[in-house]
Structures are given as C-alpha cells and as structure tokens.
Design a protein around this motif. Structure first.
Motif, PDB file in Angstrom:
ATOM      1  N   MET A   1      41.499  42.114  26.226  1.00 49.19           N
ATOM      2  CA  MET A   1      40.484  43.071  26.671  1.00 49.19           C
ATOM      3  C   MET A   1      40.494  43.142  28.186  1.00 49.19           C
ATOM      4  N   PHE A   2      40.144  44.264  28.734  1.00 49.94           N
ATOM      5  CA  PHE A   2      40.176  44.415  30.183  1.00 49.94           C
ATOM      6  C   PHE A   2      39.171  43.502  30.850  1.00 49.94           C
ATOM      7  N   ARG A   3      39.487  43.203  32.105  1.00 56.58           N
ATOM      8  CA  ARG A   3      38.615  42.347  32.890  1.00 56.58           C
ATOM      9  C   ARG A   3      38.322  43.036  34.214  1.00 56.58           C
ATOM     10  N   SER A   4      37.206  43.665  34.351  1.00 54.94           N
ATOM     11  CA  SER A   4      36.807  44.231  35.645  1.00 54.94           C
ATOM     12  C   SER A   4      35.884  43.218  36.296  1.00 54.94           C
ATOM     13  N   LYS A   5      36.458  42.125  36.827  1.00 50.85           N
ATOM     14  CA  LYS A   5      35.685  40.939  37.188  1.00 50.85           C
ATOM     15  C   LYS A   5      34.589  41.199  38.209  1.00 50.85           C
ATOM     16  N   ARG A   6      34.988  41.743  39.352  1.00 50.70           N
ATOM     17  CA  ARG A   6      33.992  41.903  40.397  1.00 50.70           C
ATOM     18  C   ARG A   6      32.979  42.980  40.048  1.00 50.70           C
ATOM     19  N   MET A   7      33.445  44.104  39.467  1.00 50.28           N
ATOM     20  CA  MET A   7      32.498  45.147  39.120  1.00 50.28           C
ATOM     21  C   MET A   7      31.569  44.684  38.007  1.00 50.28           C
ATOM     22  N   ALA A   8      32.099  43.860  37.094  1.00 47.06           N
ATOM     23  CA  ALA A   8      31.223  43.321  36.062  1.00 47.06           C
ATOM     24  C   ALA A   8      30.097  42.517  36.695  1.00 47.06           C
TER      25      ALA A   8
ATOM     26  N   LEU B   1      34.328  14.623  37.176  1.00 51.04           N
ATOM     27  CA  LEU B   1      34.526  15.951  37.733  1.00 51.04           C
ATOM     28  C   LEU B   1      33.373  16.825  37.264  1.00 51.04           C
ATOM     29  N   THR B   2      32.598  17.304  38.226  1.00 49.22           N
ATOM     30  CA  THR B   2      31.453  18.153  37.905  1.00 49.22           C
ATOM     31  C   THR B   2      31.735  19.576  38.354  1.00 49.22           C
ATOM     32  N   LEU B   3      31.830  20.467  37.399  1.00 47.61           N
ATOM     33  CA  LEU B   3      32.121  21.871  37.674  1.00 47.61           C
ATOM     34  C   LEU B   3      30.888  22.718  37.415  1.00 47.61           C
ATOM     35  N   GLY B   4      30.732  23.757  38.180  1.00 47.32           N
ATOM     36  CA  GLY B   4      29.615  24.665  37.971  1.00 47.32           C
ATOM     37  C   GLY B   4      30.102  26.021  37.492  1.00 47.32           C
ATOM     38  N   ALA B   5      29.240  26.725  36.816  1.00 51.51           N
ATOM     39  CA  ALA B   5      29.568  28.070  36.331  1.00 51.51           C
ATOM     40  C   ALA B   5      28.300  28.890  36.232  1.00 51.51           C
ATOM     41  N   ILE B   6      28.445  30.197  36.354  1.00 57.39           N
ATOM     42  CA  ILE B   6      27.310  31.086  36.145  1.00 57.39           C
ATOM     43  C   ILE B   6      27.358  31.671  34.741  1.00 57.39           C
ATOM     44  N   LEU B   7      28.515  31.574  34.089  1.00 55.56           N
ATOM     45  CA  LEU B   7      28.651  32.050  32.711  1.00 55.56           C
ATOM     46  C   LEU B   7      28.836  30.870  31.780  1.00 55.56           C
TER      47      LEU B   7
ATOM     48  N   GLU C   1      36.720  32.798  24.841  1.00 59.11           N
ATOM     49  CA  GLU C   1      37.070  33.700  25.927  1.00 59.11           C
ATOM     50  C   GLU C   1      37.800  32.923  27.009  1.00 59.11           C
ATOM     51  N   PHE C   2      38.342  33.659  27.991  1.00 64.62           N
ATOM     52  CA  PHE C   2      39.069  33.003  29.070  1.00 64.62           C
ATOM     53  C   PHE C   2      38.372  33.325  30.395  1.00 64.62           C
ATOM     54  N   ALA C   3      39.116  33.652  31.426  1.00 58.46           N
ATOM     55  CA  ALA C   3      38.556  33.988  32.732  1.00 58.46           C
ATOM     56  C   ALA C   3      37.598  32.885  33.203  1.00 58.46           C
ATOM     57  N   ASN C   4      36.352  33.217  33.508  1.00 56.73           N
ATOM     58  CA  ASN C   4      35.406  32.240  34.061  1.00 56.73           C
ATOM     59  C   ASN C   4      34.915  31.223  33.045  1.00 56.73           C
ATOM     60  N   ARG C   5      35.115  31.496  31.763  1.00 58.67           N
ATOM     61  CA  ARG C   5      34.692  30.545  30.731  1.00 58.67           C
ATOM     62  C   ARG C   5      35.825  29.599  30.313  1.00 58.67           C
ATOM     63  N   ALA C   6      36.992  29.759  30.899  1.00 57.44           N
ATOM     64  CA  ALA C   6      38.158  28.975  30.504  1.00 57.44           C
ATOM     65  C   ALA C   6      37.937  27.464  30.522  1.00 57.44           C
ATOM     66  N   PRO C   7      37.316  26.877  31.561  1.00 57.30           N
ATOM     67  CA  PRO C   7      37.234  25.412  31.600  1.00 57.30           C
ATOM     68  C   PRO C   7      36.426  24.799  30.472  1.00 57.30           C
ATOM     69  N   PHE C   8      35.430  25.519  29.963  1.00 55.28           N
ATOM     70  CA  PHE C   8      34.645  24.997  28.849  1.00 55.28           C
ATOM     71  C   PHE C   8      35.537  24.727  27.634  1.00 55.28           C
ATOM     72  N   TYR C   9      36.525  25.605  27.454  1.00 54.97           N
ATOM     73  CA  TYR C   9      37.414  25.501  26.296  1.00 54.97           C
ATOM     74  C   TYR C   9      38.639  24.638  26.575  1.00 54.97           C
TER      75      TYR C   9
ATOM     76  N   THR D   1      47.059  31.647  39.424  1.00 58.12           N
ATOM     77  CA  THR D   1      47.518  33.035  39.431  1.00 58.12           C
ATOM     78  C   THR D   1      46.951  33.772  38.223  1.00 58.12           C
ATOM     79  N   GLY D   2      46.289  34.888  38.478  1.00 61.33           N
ATOM     80  CA  GLY D   2      45.822  35.733  37.390  1.00 61.33           C
ATOM     81  C   GLY D   2      44.536  35.307  36.731  1.00 61.33           C
ATOM     82  N   ASN D   3      43.858  34.283  37.238  1.00 54.63           N
ATOM     83  CA  ASN D   3      42.591  33.889  36.623  1.00 54.63           C
ATOM     84  C   ASN D   3      41.588  33.472  37.689  1.00 54.63           C
ATOM     85  N   ALA D   4      40.321  33.795  37.457  1.00 47.85           N
ATOM     86  CA  ALA D   4      39.278  33.513  38.433  1.00 47.85           C
ATOM     87  C   ALA D   4      39.001  32.026  38.561  1.00 47.85           C
ATOM     88  N   TYR D   5      39.266  31.270  37.504  1.00 44.62           N
ATOM     89  CA  TYR D   5      38.914  29.855  37.482  1.00 44.62           C
ATOM     90  C   TYR D   5      40.186  29.010  37.410  1.00 44.62           C
ATOM     91  N   PRO D   6      40.331  28.004  38.274  1.00 44.49           N
ATOM     92  CA  PRO D   6      41.495  27.117  38.178  1.00 44.49           C
ATOM     93  C   PRO D   6      41.479  26.361  36.850  1.00 44.49           C
TER      94      PRO D   6
END
Length: 506
Positions: free
Chosen positions: A1-8, A36-42, A53-61, A492-497
């Motif tokens: 699915m498309f990812r319009s990250k900043r506009m979203a 390691l303590t990571l923060g997220a807004i999603l 899902e991936f993108a900003n939710r990737a580390p949870f999975y 590369t290609g993802n908002a979250y390392p």
C-alpha cells in the motif's frame, strides 16, 4: 500500500517514531547489559502477523518476528530465515532454502510449511500491505527446508517484500489463540512481556534465550514507549529520558543538537506538486505538456525548501530517489527557477492571459504552503483556487476531485514507485492516465534482463520528467537523532531503523 509519510502526518496528525536507549538489565553471555528504549507515536493495532504493518510500526514486529530475508541499511538483501534463493529463467518461480535450526518461542519448529502458511495468511489478511503478495499464486513446502513460490507474473520488488511485514513468521500453532492480537509468538530476538506491557502506551520485551542469531541482538531488553505529541517527545529528548528520536520535522533540530544529540539524516520523500490530470479531463490546460513544464519552472524550489523545510533537504525535479537505478543526477536541476520561461511556455500553449488551477487544502496543512503556492503561481499568471476539504484530503485526491495538488510522497523502490504512481491502474494515477511510451518502458522493466531493466528505468525517469508528470521541488530531510551513548544506521527506504541497527556506542 502507498505510504505518503509526511503528508499523512500533516493530514491525519500522525507523526514519525523515535528511538533511544537507557542503561538497565543484566548481562547475558555476549549480550550487552543495556536496555534499548525506543519511542514511537504510532502503536501497533495488533500483533497478529497477518495484519501487521511496516514503516514506523516495524520495530514492534521485528522484535518478535523474523523474516525470510533481511535488508541491510543500504538496501542490500541478505539471508535471514532463508539461507539462499533463486528464480527460474522467467522469474515466476522462486525457490528458497530455509534454516533447520529455528524454533518459535512456543517450541514449534520453523519449517517450509510454517512459512507457506504465514505467506498465505498475510496475502489473505487485512494488512494495508497485503498487496505486497498480490503476485503470489501458490506456495509449496517441497520439503522441510525447501519453499517454492509461484508467481502469476514476475515482480521485481518481490524479494524486497520478503524482508518486510509480508514475511513476518508467526508460529502456526498460535493462529487460533484467543490472545493472538496481544501475545505474539514468533522466532525473533525478543519475547513480549505482556505483564509489563500497557497496550497503546508502553511495550516491554525480554530476550529470547533460544534466539538463533544472537549476533543481531545488541541489548538484553527492549522497551517501546508511545508518545502522543511532539511536545512530550521533545521534552523527553531534552531531559535525557530518550537516547534517540525520529523527529516529526526539522523545526526543533537546533534545540535537539544543543541537548547533545547527533542528527542522522535520511531522505524518504519528495515534496512538490502532483499533476494528475495529464489528459485534461477536468482542466484542458493540463493536457498540454508546455503548461505542465511551466508549472515546474514557476517555483523557486530553493525558497520553498527554506520556507517549508527550514533548508534541510536537496533540490530535485525527479521522483526517483538517489538509491534508484533510474536516478539521474542531471535531472535534479532539469527545471531551474525561471518565471520568464514559465510565462513563455504558457503563452505558446495559448494561455498568455493566464489560467486557473483548483487545488485542495486542509486546516492541518496550515496557511503557509497554500500562500506560497498561490504567490509563486500568481507571478507567472496562474490563479490558484484552494478548497478546504477537511479530513478528506487523501480521499478527495484519489477520487479524483483535483487535477493538481501539493503533496509529499514516499520515494519507493523502482517497481513499487511505478505501480503506485505511473501505471494506468496505479492509486496515485487516479485519472488512469495512459502513455504508450511509459507502458513500453514499464514492460521492459517488468520482463527484461537486469541490464534492460536498468536502462529502461533511466529512460522512463527522463521521459516523465520531460513530460512533466509531476513538479517536484525538493527531497526533504528526515532526521533521526541519537545521543552519545547510541549508534544507529538509518534504513534505506524506511522511516524507522531496523532494531539490529542500534548498538551501544561503547
């Protein structure tokens, strides 16, 4: 699915995540003794891998689920649960050899049948990325360590998908569990500590003692905290609560750097105008390539970057990113700011007295961007009429109700970009515009040899720039910040390392 990250983030008031680490926990073998303590807004909506899902939710999975392949920070694909893989000659059958020493945390062994079941569940599931496996026709467990995947047609992006949520591997024995949404059972480096986890607020993970790839795990424990707004995130950074953060924008970088943080830049998106109505369906002027080119010459991209992006980013007039085989550095400056040239092109096209463009706006977009667009277009004789569409910004764009719009879109891998923005059925080609030359080049990219794909990609990129399918201004910088205690390689290609890309600086 498309990812319009900043506009979203702008339209839906959703932000990018952040990361960090703090000391704590006990040493275990070769493991670091830190947490390691990571923060997220999603926060994740579920831990069911078929709905992940991936993108900003990737580390949870990634904490609990392994994938068949792994993507290095530079985009290179390397073995993970699959040790080797190869395609047949026409690239419609992919055969993977799998590890035989991996177990899920419930004791169930990982094998080809488990992989087959997970891929089938993801394709049939409700993840927004389920279409990643659209080309998957059948999955067959040839034997315990051999998986054969048959595709309906070649998919140049398919291997990349197997490094993302499309191949998160969950224990088949847990598919029917009543708590599947909150208690994941995978083979990953960590196990979710459900007793210490507060859904939607804080997620606590402990090391998986039987993890097969301990060299990828650099911390004993992992904590993912969810922040609801940028202010609390910034305060946490400035107070030293967090060791790293993925910033929502660059407005606070000066404060963050003053607090001793390092900025790790990455580029995920491009910003500028979408020119959807290339056939002139709702605005006949847009059918003329000279009008579309005039829109490219009309904007002072450097000034736009300074005003909107605080100067953080790189100017461009192409939508393919530097990591792409289709990328051409010369196309970054194809349309230098030239209002006189824009006026001349409009006159040649029969619009010397000007024309009107209707564009969407929204309250959360703020007044600055529409005002800048209005002024820049006015300077070349174009009247911009903005309509506030409220919360329907994306929906109205894709309906489609507007032939032109400001937007920030993800710079995807080549095949994803093509299928999301360029082909007649692409969601970000809502007028279903069709160009025989584009179709010809896309077919070469789809079915050609590797060299043919690269050559066709460069030709396609140049063609859509010359035809002014879009009017990009710049690639905005995304900023992942870390303190002196933490090292990270951006992805590369993802908002979250990726979680294995975090290491203690010491």
């Amino acid at each position: 699915m498309f990812r319009s990250k900043r506009m979203a983030a702008v339209v839906a008031a959703v932000a990018l995540g952040l990361t960090g680490c703090s000391a704590g926990g006990d040493a275990s073998g070769d493991q670091s003794s830190e947490t390691l303590t990571l923060g997220a807004i999603l926060a994740p909506t579920t831990f069911d891998a078929s709905q992940s899902e991936f993108a900003n939710r990737a580390p949870f999975y990634q904490a609990v689920y392994d994938t068949l392949l792994r993507m290095e920070p530079d985009g290179t694909l390397v073995p993970m649960l699959a040790t080797e893989w190869n395609y047949n000659e026409d690239k419609t059958v992919l055969t993977l050899k799998l590890r035989d020493d991996v177990k899920f945390t419930d004791g169930t062994g990982f094998n080809a049948d488990a992989a087959k079941q997970n891929l089938e569940r993801f394709k049939a599931g409700t993840s927004p990325d389920a279409q990643f496996l659209a080309a998957l026709q059948t999955a067959e467990a040839v034997d315990a360590t051999t998986l054969k995947l048959t595709l309906s047609a070649p998919d140049p992006a398919f291997l990349g998908y197997l490094s993302k949520d499309a191949s998160f591997m969950q224990s088949p024995a847990s598919f029917g569990n009543a708590d599947i949404a909150t208690n994941p059972v995978g083979s990953g480096p960590y196990v979710l500590d459900t007793a210490a986890t507060v859904t939607g607020t804080s997620y606590s993970y402990k090391s998986n003692p039987d993890y097969w790839a301990k060299e990828l795990r650099h911390y004993d424990n992992l904590v993912l905290n969810v922040y609801s707004d940028q202010t609390s995130l910034l305060n946490a950074i400035k107070s030293g609560t967090l060791n790293g953060a993925n910033t929502i924008d660059n407005n606070t970088l000066t404060e963050i750097e003053a607090a001793g943080y390092k900025v790790n830049p990455l580029q995920l998106n491009w910003s500028g105008l979408l020119i959807f109505d290339r056939a002139g369906t709702t605005n006949p002027a847009l059918k003329d390539v000279r009008v579309r080119q005039a829109l490219n010459y009309a904007f002072d991209s450097k000034a736009m970057l300074e005003s909107i992006g605080q100067g953080y980013g790189e100017l461009t007039t192409q939508v393919f990113p530097p990591s792409s085989d289709a990328y051409d550095p010369s196309l970054d400056s194809r349309y230098a700011y030239d209002p006189a040239k824009a006026k001349a092109l409009l006159a040649e096209a029969g619009y010397a007295s000007g024309l009107t463009l209707e564009l969407p706006s929204a309250t959360l977009l703020g007044p600055t961007i529409p005002a800048l667009i209005t002024q820049q277009l006015k300077d070349v004789g174009i009247t911009a009429q903005f309509t506030d569409v409220g919360n329907n910004f994306i929906a109205d764009l894709l309906a489609p109700k507007f032939g032109v719009s400001y937007m920030i879109l993800e710079q995807q891998s080549d095949w994803q970009l093509i299928n999301m923005k360029l082909t007649p059925g692409a969601p970000w080609n809502p007028y279903n515009y069709k160009d025989p030359k584009v179709d010809e080049l896309v077919n070469k990219i789809h079915l050609g040899t590797e060299d043919e794909q690269k050559s066709a990609g460069k030709e396609l990129n140049k063609y859509i720039v010359e035809q002014a399918w879009f009017a990009p201004w710049y690639r905005p910088q995304s900023s992942f910040v870390t303190d002196a205690k933490t090292n990270v390689e951006v992805q590369t290609g993802n908002a979250y390392p990726s979680i294995w890309s975090f290491t203690p600086a010491s």
